[in-house]
Structures are given as structure tokens and as C-alpha cells.
Enzyme design. Structure first.
Site, mmCIF file in Angstrom:
data_model
loop_
_atom_site.group_PDB
_atom_site.id
_atom_site.type_symbol
_atom_site.label_atom_id
_atom_site.label_comp_id
_atom_site.label_asym_id
_atom_site.label_seq_id
_atom_site.Cartn_x
_atom_site.Cartn_y
_atom_site.Cartn_z
ATOM 1 N N GLY A 101 -13.477 -4.269 0.464
ATOM 2 C CA GLY A 101 -14.833 -3.732 0.608
ATOM 3 C C GLY A 101 -15.181 -2.795 -0.533
ATOM 4 O O GLY A 101 -16.285 -2.850 -1.088
ATOM 5 N N ARG B 55 0.823 -1.220 0.000
ATOM 6 C CA ARG B 55 0.000 0.000 0.000
ATOM 7 C C ARG B 55 0.853 1.265 0.000
ATOM 8 O O ARG B 55 0.440 2.284 -0.543
ATOM 9 C CB ARG B 55 -0.958 -0.023 1.186
ATOM 10 C CG ARG B 55 -2.082 -1.002 0.924
ATOM 11 C CD ARG B 55 -3.061 -1.080 2.051
ATOM 12 N NE ARG B 55 -4.294 -1.704 1.592
ATOM 13 C CZ ARG B 55 -5.193 -2.243 2.383
ATOM 14 N NH1 ARG B 55 -5.018 -2.244 3.683
ATOM 15 N NH2 ARG B 55 -6.292 -2.777 1.882
ATOM 16 N N GLY C 266 -9.135 -8.219 -0.417
ATOM 17 C CA GLY C 266 -9.521 -9.101 0.682
ATOM 18 C C GLY C 266 -8.952 -10.494 0.540
ATOM 19 O O GLY C 266 -7.791 -10.678 0.182
ATOM 20 N N LYS D 294 -20.435 -16.280 2.889
ATOM 21 C CA LYS D 294 -21.903 -16.177 2.950
ATOM 22 C C LYS D 294 -22.532 -15.515 1.735
ATOM 23 O O LYS D 294 -22.020 -14.542 1.202
ATOM 24 C CB LYS D 294 -22.281 -15.335 4.172
ATOM 25 C CG LYS D 294 -21.949 -15.986 5.481
ATOM 26 C CD LYS D 294 -22.764 -15.331 6.593
ATOM 27 C CE LYS D 294 -22.117 -15.527 7.930
ATOM 28 N NZ LYS D 294 -21.435 -14.335 8.410
HETATM 29 P P1 AMP Z 1 -15.413 -13.899 2.436
HETATM 30 O O1 AMP Z 1 -14.887 -12.970 3.480
HETATM 31 O O2 AMP Z 1 -16.902 -13.903 2.308
HETATM 32 O O3 AMP Z 1 -14.705 -13.733 1.100
HETATM 33 O O4 AMP Z 1 -15.090 -15.355 2.957
HETATM 34 C C1 AMP Z 1 -13.793 -15.856 3.032
HETATM 35 C C2 AMP Z 1 -13.789 -17.022 3.966
HETATM 36 O O5 AMP Z 1 -14.695 -17.994 3.513
HETATM 37 C C3 AMP Z 1 -12.448 -17.702 4.073
HETATM 38 O O6 AMP Z 1 -11.930 -17.485 5.355
HETATM 39 C C4 AMP Z 1 -12.762 -19.169 3.822
HETATM 40 O O7 AMP Z 1 -12.153 -20.036 4.743
HETATM 41 C C5 AMP Z 1 -14.264 -19.241 4.013
HETATM 42 N N1 AMP Z 1 -14.878 -20.341 3.261
HETATM 43 C C6 AMP Z 1 -14.720 -20.619 1.956
HETATM 44 N N2 AMP Z 1 -15.397 -21.730 1.626
HETATM 45 C C7 AMP Z 1 -16.000 -22.171 2.741
HETATM 46 C C8 AMP Z 1 -16.841 -23.290 3.039
HETATM 47 N N3 AMP Z 1 -17.176 -24.194 2.096
HETATM 48 N N4 AMP Z 1 -17.271 -23.431 4.292
HETATM 49 C C9 AMP Z 1 -16.940 -22.530 5.241
HETATM 50 N N5 AMP Z 1 -16.150 -21.458 5.024
HETATM 51 C C10 AMP Z 1 -15.684 -21.284 3.788
#
Ligand code: AMP
Length: 407
Positions: A387, A38, A364, A207
Site C-alpha cells: 500500500g 520484515r 504486495g 482493478k
Molecule cells: P491487485 O491486488 O490489484 O494487485 O490484484 C492482484 C490480483 O489480481 C491477483 O490475485 C490476481 O489473481 C488478480 N488478477 C490478475 N489478472 C487477472 C485477470 N485477468 N482477471 C482476474 N483477476 C486477475
């Protein structure tokens, strides 16, 4: 995308005090900077302003500052590293008040080509509160013109990102975006609004709820939308499959059905996992050794949890990337922090690294995955803002961009 906003090339800065909002939110370990990306990304804008004879005043936040101002979240290490990178002194105003007497005195003593760095803007409490208006005015009092180069913070209408611009403009100053902001917006904007097709978007991560509007918007813009990661299981459940103990968002089942219907109506490809890597439970600690098996997506045992896309899915997704001319990727395909569950994410990262398509990685976790897996230098662009890039992909206008003067 042609951004109808003033950039650092469009403003008169010689002899002027120019406040630059940077994103110096670098990772620190025991007071040492562990990744200087950065800082390096901010140099083109700073050097341009210095070469034009501006007095350059820099500000940024660092960390979350949950318990008030503290030395661990001071910008002092940034001042030191920045000074090395610029090859000149950076006068760091260590005062926890950020603005105020010390900052005013430091700025008053500046000559053309000097650099001052203010203390962590979050030390002033929540920038977005009422306190923010007072802070915006105090920041504006220190400068004649303002440049926003903090893409990673540009989705927040904070004092140092947006509030300050109203005051600067009211007193006749100019407000522009920096080179880093411009580069981010050019890449993301071109990909979403004017992509070379086929345009493939890949979404993963934990999610569905976090990415509702991104799914909706990208279904309209992309030719193919690929879903992986934890969020895929809500789609699979919406299709009527048994998903065992996999991550699910039951409130979003109808939404997933709606998105599948929308894809069909628009004639878009919505790719979902056809197989998945399952285990008895989530690894604890996250990188613990774990026993897994790969099962078809409609045959997940009721007592198992899906933690990565399966081998056939990884191949299918890699194939979809091969014919693409533009790829945007946000969110890992599985629990990539665990080597056994990183295979799907690696396969997708590898397919992006090998294609000659324009490849854009939302910040991220997907950026972390590319870095960690060694594919970073093979991508066309890795966004510095997780974000912010996500909000951009949602089709939202970023306050830090909106706040700059129109050309
Ligand atoms: P995000 O911040 O929404 O991009 O989510 C990233 C996180 O999702 C990472 O820390 C991954 O370990 C988690 N992740 C990815 N696939 C899965 C899964 N099938 N079950 C649970 N966590 C997951």
C-alpha cells in the site's frame, strides 16, 4: 532522492529512550513465523541505535486484530525471533494494553543497550480514532525520541506512525526515519523523480479503480507504461473491443480513454495486451486445473474470460523491458496463483531478472509473485510495503515520512 528528513544518523541517542515503530507484521502459521524478511529488514536500525548506547523500545502492529486482542496476534513469536537475530534478550511486554503500568515499569528498568518490545499496537483499538490521541501521548511518555522504520505502515497517519511525533517534538525530543524507510524512499523516490531513462512502469492486478492515480502519475513520469492483469480489459473495452466475461470496471471506461489520449498527447508509449489467455471462467479453487486458449485481444469470444496476457504480449512486454534502464512493477499480469495462468507474470518477472536496469518491485502481490516464482534475489529492490509503495507511486506524501523532523 535526497530526503530532507532526519535519519538515525542525524539524532543524538546515547543514553536516551528511543521508541522505534517497526513493521513486524510477519506471516504466522500455527504460531510460527513463516517469513522473517520484515524482522531482518529492521535489524540495521536497531543495531545502529544499540551501538550508540540507546535504550531501544520497539513497537509494531501484527495482523488485522478484527476481534480484539488475542494470543494468535500477539508479538510474542517476534520477540523470540528478534532476540535470536540480535543475539541479546528482548524484554517483551505482553500486556494487551500496550502502554500502561507494565510497559512503564519495563522501560524504567532499562539500561543502555537494552531492548524492550511492546505488544501489538492494534490491541489498543483503532489507532486512528480519538483513542489515538491518548495512545499517542502514552507512547510518547515512554520515550525521549522517536524513529519510524515501518515503511509498510507509513501511508497511515496512525498514532504509532504519526500521532506520537507531535507529542515527542512538543517535549523537545527528536523524530527521525530509520534505515529501512530511507532505503525504500531512496529507491522509489529516485525511480519516480530522477530515473535513469528509459523508465518503464508496469502495472497489473485486478482493478483499474485501485490504481487510478498511479496510472495518471506514472504516465507523466515514465517513458513507457505497460498495462496487464485484470485492469487491462477496461482499457480494451474502452478501445471498443469485445472482452467477453473478463474483469471490467464500466465506470472507468471514460477514464481509460482519457489516459490513452493523455499518453498520445505526452508522446508516451502506453502498451496494452495484443493477445490474451482466455478460459471458460475463473478457476475455482484458484489453482484448479484449467483449459485455456490464447486469442488476439480484439477476438475474445463473448463467452470467455481473459485471465492472463497472451504469448505475443508477454514477448512484447519483455522486449520493452530489455531497453529500459529503470523499471518499476506493481501488480501481476494474470491470475498468477494458477500455474497455467502464471505464464505472463513469469515472462515479465524473468525479463526484469535478466536486465541490468534498476528493477523495483512494489510490495504486495508482485513481491509475492517474485518470491513464489524464485526471482526475488535478481531484483534491485523489493518494497516491504504494498500500500505504501503504491501511494508513493501516486505521488502522495507518506504521513510516516512527513512526520519526521526536517534536517
Ligand atoms: P491487485 O491486488 O490489484 O494487485 O490484484 C492482484 C490480483 O489480481 C491477483 O490475485 C490476481 O489473481 C488478480 N488478477 C490478475 N489478472 C487477472 C485477470 N485477468 N482477471 C482476474 N483477476 C486477475
Amino acid at each position: 532522492m535526497s530526503l530532507n528528513k532526519k535519519s538515525v544518523d542525524d539524532i543524538q541517542v546515547a543514553g536516551k529512550r528511543v521508541l522505534v515503530r517497526c513493521d513486524f507484521n510477519v506471516p504466522l502459521k500455527d504460531g510460527q513465523i513463516t517469513d522473517e524478511t520484515r524482522i531482518v529488514a529492521a535489524l540495521p536500525t536497531i543495531n545502529k541505535l544499540l551501538s550508540e548506547g540507546a535504550k531501544v523500545i520497539l513497537c509494531s502492529h501484527l495482523g488485522k486484530v478484527k476481534e480484539g486482542p488475542n494470543e494468535k496476534e500477539s508479538l510474542a513469536p517476534v520477540a523470540k525471533r528478534l532476540s535470536e537475530k540480535l543475539g541479546k534478550e528482548v524484554n517483551f511486554v505482553a500486556d494487551y494494553n500496550v502502554t500502561g503500568e507494565a510497559a512503564t515499569a519495563a522501560v524504567a528498568a532499562m539500561k543502555e543497550g537494552d531492548v524492550v518490545l511492546l505488544q501489538n499496537t492494534r490491541f489498543r483499538g483503532k489507532e486512528e480514532t480519538k483513542n489515538g490521541e491518548e495512545f499517542s501521548k502514552e507512547l510518547a511518555d515512554l520515550c525521549d525520541s522517536y524513529v519510524c522504520d515501518a515503511f509498510g505502515s507509513s501511508h497511515r497517519a496512525h498514532a504509532s506512525v504519526a500521532g506520537v511525533t507531535d507529542v515527542v517534538r512538543a517535549k523537545g525530543g527528536e523524530c527521525a526515519v530509520g534505515y529501512l524507510m530511507q532505503k525504500e524512499i531512496d529507491f522509489l523516490g529516485n525511480a519516480v523523480e530522477n530515473p535513469v531513462r528509459p523508465f518503464v512502469a508496469i502495472l497489473g492486478g485486478a482493478k483499474v479503480a485501485d490504481k487510478l492515480n498511479v496510472i495518471d502519475n506514472l504516465l507523466e513520469k515514465a517513458d513507457t507504461l505497460i498495462i496487464g492483469g485484470g485492469m487491462a480489459f477496461t482499457f480494451l473495452k474502452a478501445k471498443g473491443y469485445e472482452i467477453g466475461n473478463s474483469l471490467v470496471d464500466d465506470e472507468k471506461l471514460d477514464y481509460c480513454k482519457e489516459m490513452m489520449a493523455k499518453a498520445e498527447k505526452l508522446g508516451k508509449q502506453l502498451l496494452l495486451p495484443i493477445d490474451t489467455t482466455v478460459a471458460a471462467g475463473f478457476p475455482n479453487p484458484i489453482d484448479a486445473e484449467i483449459e485455456v486458449e490464447v486469442v488476439d485481444a480484439d477476438k475474445i469470444p463473448a463467452d470467455k474470460e481473459g485471465l492472463d496476457i497472451g504469448t505475443k504480449t508477454a514477448e512484447m512486454y519483455a522486449d520493452a523491458v530489455k531497453s529500459a534502464k529503470t523499471v518499476v512493477w506493481n501488480g501481476p499480469m494474470g491470475v498468477f496463483e494458477n500455474p497455467v495462468l502464471a505464464k505472463g507474470t513469469i515472462a515479465v518477472a524473468k525479463s526484469l531478472a535478466e536486465t541490468d536496469a534498476t528493477t523495483i518491485i512494489g510490495g504486495g502481490d508482485s513481491a509475492a509473485a517474485c518470491n513464489q516464482l524464485g526471482f526475488a534475489d535478481k531484483m534491485s529492490h523489493i518494497s516491504t510495503g504494498g500500500g505504501a509503495s503504491l501511494e508513493f507511486l501516486e505521488g502522495k506524501e507518506l504521513p510516516g515520512v512527513a512526520a519526521a523532523d526536517n534536517k
